[in-house]
Scaffold this motif. Structure first.
Motif, PDB file in Angstrom:
ATOM      1  N   GLU A   1       0.614  -1.448  -0.002  1.00 55.65           N
ATOM      2  CA  GLU A   1       0.127   0.013   0.007  1.00 55.65           C
ATOM      3  C   GLU A   1       0.792   1.007   0.183  1.00 55.65           C
ATOM      4  O   GLU A   1       0.806   2.429  -0.589  1.00 55.65           O
ATOM      5  CB  GLU A   1      -0.798  -0.010   1.448  1.00 55.65           C
ATOM      6  N   ASN A   2       1.949   1.005   0.906  1.00 53.31           N
ATOM      7  CA  ASN A   2       2.803   1.898   0.390  1.00 53.31           C
ATOM      8  C   ASN A   2       3.478   2.228  -0.794  1.00 53.31           C
ATOM      9  O   ASN A   2       3.890   4.214  -0.834  1.00 53.31           O
ATOM     10  CB  ASN A   2       3.358   2.251   1.745  1.00 53.31           C
ATOM     11  N   VAL A   3       3.647   1.219  -1.260  1.00 50.48           N
ATOM     12  CA  VAL A   3       3.957   1.378  -2.446  1.00 50.48           C
ATOM     13  C   VAL A   3       4.032   1.851  -3.438  1.00 50.48           C
ATOM     14  O   VAL A   3       4.553   2.771  -4.441  1.00 50.48           O
ATOM     15  CB  VAL A   3       4.375  -0.129  -3.023  1.00 50.48           C
ATOM     16  N   ALA A   4       2.479   1.667  -3.544  1.00 48.22           N
ATOM     17  CA  ALA A   4       1.311   2.461  -3.912  1.00 48.22           C
ATOM     18  C   ALA A   4       1.470   4.229  -4.479  1.00 48.22           C
ATOM     19  O   ALA A   4       1.280   4.588  -4.785  1.00 48.22           O
ATOM     20  CB  ALA A   4       0.498   1.791  -4.239  1.00 48.22           C
ATOM     21  N   LYS A   5       1.528   4.304  -2.764  1.00 46.57           N
ATOM     22  CA  LYS A   5       1.010   5.736  -2.663  1.00 46.57           C
ATOM     23  C   LYS A   5       2.546   6.298  -2.957  1.00 46.57           C
ATOM     24  O   LYS A   5       2.620   7.954  -3.630  1.00 46.57           O
ATOM     25  CB  LYS A   5       1.654   5.857  -1.076  1.00 46.57           C
ATOM     26  N   PHE A   6       3.975   6.012  -2.837  1.00 52.93           N
ATOM     27  CA  PHE A   6       5.174   6.232  -3.436  1.00 52.93           C
ATOM     28  C   PHE A   6       4.834   6.525  -5.082  1.00 52.93           C
ATOM     29  O   PHE A   6       5.361   7.584  -5.725  1.00 52.93           O
ATOM     30  CB  PHE A   6       6.071   5.414  -3.194  1.00 52.93           C
ATOM     31  N   LEU A   7       4.427   5.266  -5.600  1.00 56.11           N
ATOM     32  CA  LEU A   7       4.244   5.540  -6.789  1.00 56.11           C
ATOM     33  C   LEU A   7       3.829   6.455  -7.725  1.00 56.11           C
ATOM     34  O   LEU A   7       4.054   7.373  -8.510  1.00 56.11           O
ATOM     35  CB  LEU A   7       4.168   4.375  -7.723  1.00 56.11           C
ATOM     36  N   ALA A   8       2.219   6.543  -6.916  1.00 54.19           N
ATOM     37  CA  ALA A   8       1.135   7.917  -6.931  1.00 54.19           C
ATOM     38  C   ALA A   8       2.438   9.335  -6.992  1.00 54.19           C
ATOM     39  O   ALA A   8       2.257  10.060  -7.870  1.00 54.19           O
ATOM     40  CB  ALA A   8       0.131   7.891  -6.329  1.00 54.19           C
ATOM     41  N   TYR A   9       2.837   9.433  -5.839  1.00 55.62           N
ATOM     42  CA  TYR A   9       3.290  10.122  -5.613  1.00 55.62           C
ATOM     43  C   TYR A   9       4.925  10.822  -6.007  1.00 55.62           C
ATOM     44  O   TYR A   9       4.940  12.150  -7.188  1.00 55.62           O
ATOM     45  CB  TYR A   9       3.937  10.175  -4.268  1.00 55.62           C
ATOM     46  N   ILE A  10       5.500   9.609  -6.666  1.00 55.69           N
ATOM     47  CA  ILE A  10       6.892  10.562  -7.560  1.00 55.69           C
ATOM     48  C   ILE A  10       6.203  10.274  -9.346  1.00 55.69           C
ATOM     49  O   ILE A  10       6.884  11.303  -9.737  1.00 55.69           O
ATOM     50  CB  ILE A  10       7.956   9.201  -7.288  1.00 55.69           C
ATOM     51  N   ALA A  11       4.907   9.889  -9.450  1.00 57.18           N
ATOM     52  CA  ALA A  11       4.064  10.190 -10.750  1.00 57.18           C
ATOM     53  C   ALA A  11       3.760  11.655 -11.286  1.00 57.18           C
ATOM     54  O   ALA A  11       3.489  12.055 -12.235  1.00 57.18           O
ATOM     55  CB  ALA A  11       3.543   8.995 -11.092  1.00 57.18           C
ATOM     56  N   ARG A  12       3.930  12.164 -10.203  1.00 55.94           N
ATOM     57  CA  ARG A  12       3.119  13.621 -10.636  1.00 55.94           C
ATOM     58  C   ARG A  12       4.433  14.580 -11.103  1.00 55.94           C
ATOM     59  O   ARG A  12       5.082  14.487 -10.916  1.00 55.94           O
ATOM     60  CB  ARG A  12       2.793  14.298  -8.854  1.00 55.94           C
TER      61      ARG A  12
END
Length: 372
Positions: A287-298
């Motif tokens: 779940e934290n990985v998914a949040k991280f990828l969404a964060y850096i994709a911005r």
């Protein structure tokens, strides 16, 4: 192909590279669904300026803005795969060359990417080929023709493409080229074939016989064979005078140029490559990985990374946030893409009749041919 270590007179300084890096999005701009607690464990990126850029542009801002700690462990794919097999993954997230992704998928080492945390605006800026079911694009980079500006000062005729790099009559001097262990990532065979006059549109499938014949021809004029984990040695050989021209990764050349090093590159016939993030099978912090990828994709995070090190962005909206000069000088940028050739990772991973991949065969043959 022995490797001789040289003094890194122009070693990349993280402080110089990152001093002007813009601060990533402020905490109050981060969607609540990306905030959390705990940690995620990811692997290193090989050290140097690349890891410095990831920490400054992605890891540290992510922890600051979300409360989720990023733990970094050394990259050791064999060890990581073994940990997956015994059900105790030592990392949640890693990134591999786009050419390795099919193998990781086929061998069952990765889980699907969770895109539910990505905003609609973020997804709209990312090409579909960069966000597949089992991988998400990390960054793009290029193997480029490069040369010493001490040997070829500004305004003089210099090598511009692979044909020039392989033309010892027109451009005498020593070359810096990838070694056999760097056949794929260094674009060794592609460069040789393009240097022998193969048109880009007819490059694949690679003609092994023709490629190795060209490499054997150029070998006496090579002053440095550089490995995949020795990317700094390619430009350093130009600085130290071991080579006058050759190939290197664009980020290394542009970063050293920024420090005033006497090196330059050409985008003509450069080989476009990319790395992908993959979620480690069975890892506990997905779940934290998914949040991280969404964060850096911005776009903001993508732009921050490109300013830290000149690698291509994944989110096209990041170009709007970058200085014009930088935005027009990144791998895959609209103004550069027409000059580039995308490396065919699918072809490299294809199995031959004996079960070996094209890459397996190429590396074995390279070691046999160039050792003669």
């Amino acid at each position: 192909m022995t490797v001789k270590i040289t003094t890194m007179k122009f070693a990349v300084s993280a402080a110089l590279l990152l001093a002007s890096l813009p601060t990533a999005a402020l905490s109050d701009e981060i969607p609540d669904n990306l905030k959390g607690s705990g940690e995620l464990v990811t692997t290193t990126g090989g050290g140097g300026a690349f890891d410095d850029a990831r920490k400054k542009a992605w890891f540290e801002p992510f922890t600051r803005d979300t409360g989720i700690k990023v733990v970094i462990v050394p990259t050791d794919n064999a060890k990581l795969m073994t940990s997956v097999k015994v059900g105790q993954p030592e990392a949640d997230l890693t990134f591999v060359s786009g050419g390795e992704v099919p193998s990781w998928i086929n061998r069952g080492f990765v889980d699907k990417i969770n895109y539910s945390y990505f905003s609609k605006e973020t997804l709209a800026g990312i090409p579909e080929e960069a966000r597949s079911e089992y991988s998400f694009r990390s960054n793009s980079y290029s193997v480029v023709p490069t040369y010493s500006t001490t040997k070829y000062p500004q305004g003089t005729k210099h090598p511009e493409n692979w044909v020039d790099i392989y033309d010892v009559a027109k451009f005498p001097g020593k070359r810096a080229l990838p070694n056999c262990g760097n056949t794929l990532y260094g674009g060794l065979l592609e460069g040789a074939l393009l240097g022998d006059g193969v048109p880009p549109e007819k490059l694949y499938p690679l003609d092994f016989d023709r490629a190795f014949a060209k490499l054997k021809q150029i070998a006496p004029n090579v002053g440095r064979w550089w490995g995949w984990d020795e990317g700094g040695l390619a430009p350093q050989s130009l600085i130290d005078g071991e080579a006058d021209m050759g190939s290197a990764w664009n980020g290394r050349i542009l970063s050293l140029q920024k420090q005033g090093a006497p090196v330059a590159l050409s985008w003509d016939q450069s080989l476009l490559q990319y790395d992908d993030w993959v979620v480690v099978k069975g890892s506990p912090n997905q779940e934290n990985v998914a949040k991280f990828l969404a964060y850096i994709a911005r776009p903001e995070a993508q732009a921050a990374f490109a300013e830290a090190i000149p690698y291509g962005v994944v989110n096209r909206d990041a170009y709007k946030l970058l200085p014009k000069e930088l935005a027009e000088n990144l791998p895959g940028a609209p103004s550069i893409a027409p000059k580039q050739i995308t490396q065919d990772y699918a072809w490299w991973s294809e199995a031959r009749p004996d079960g070996k991949t094209n890459l397996d065969y190429a590396v074995e043959r390279c070691q046999a041919e160039l050792a003669k």
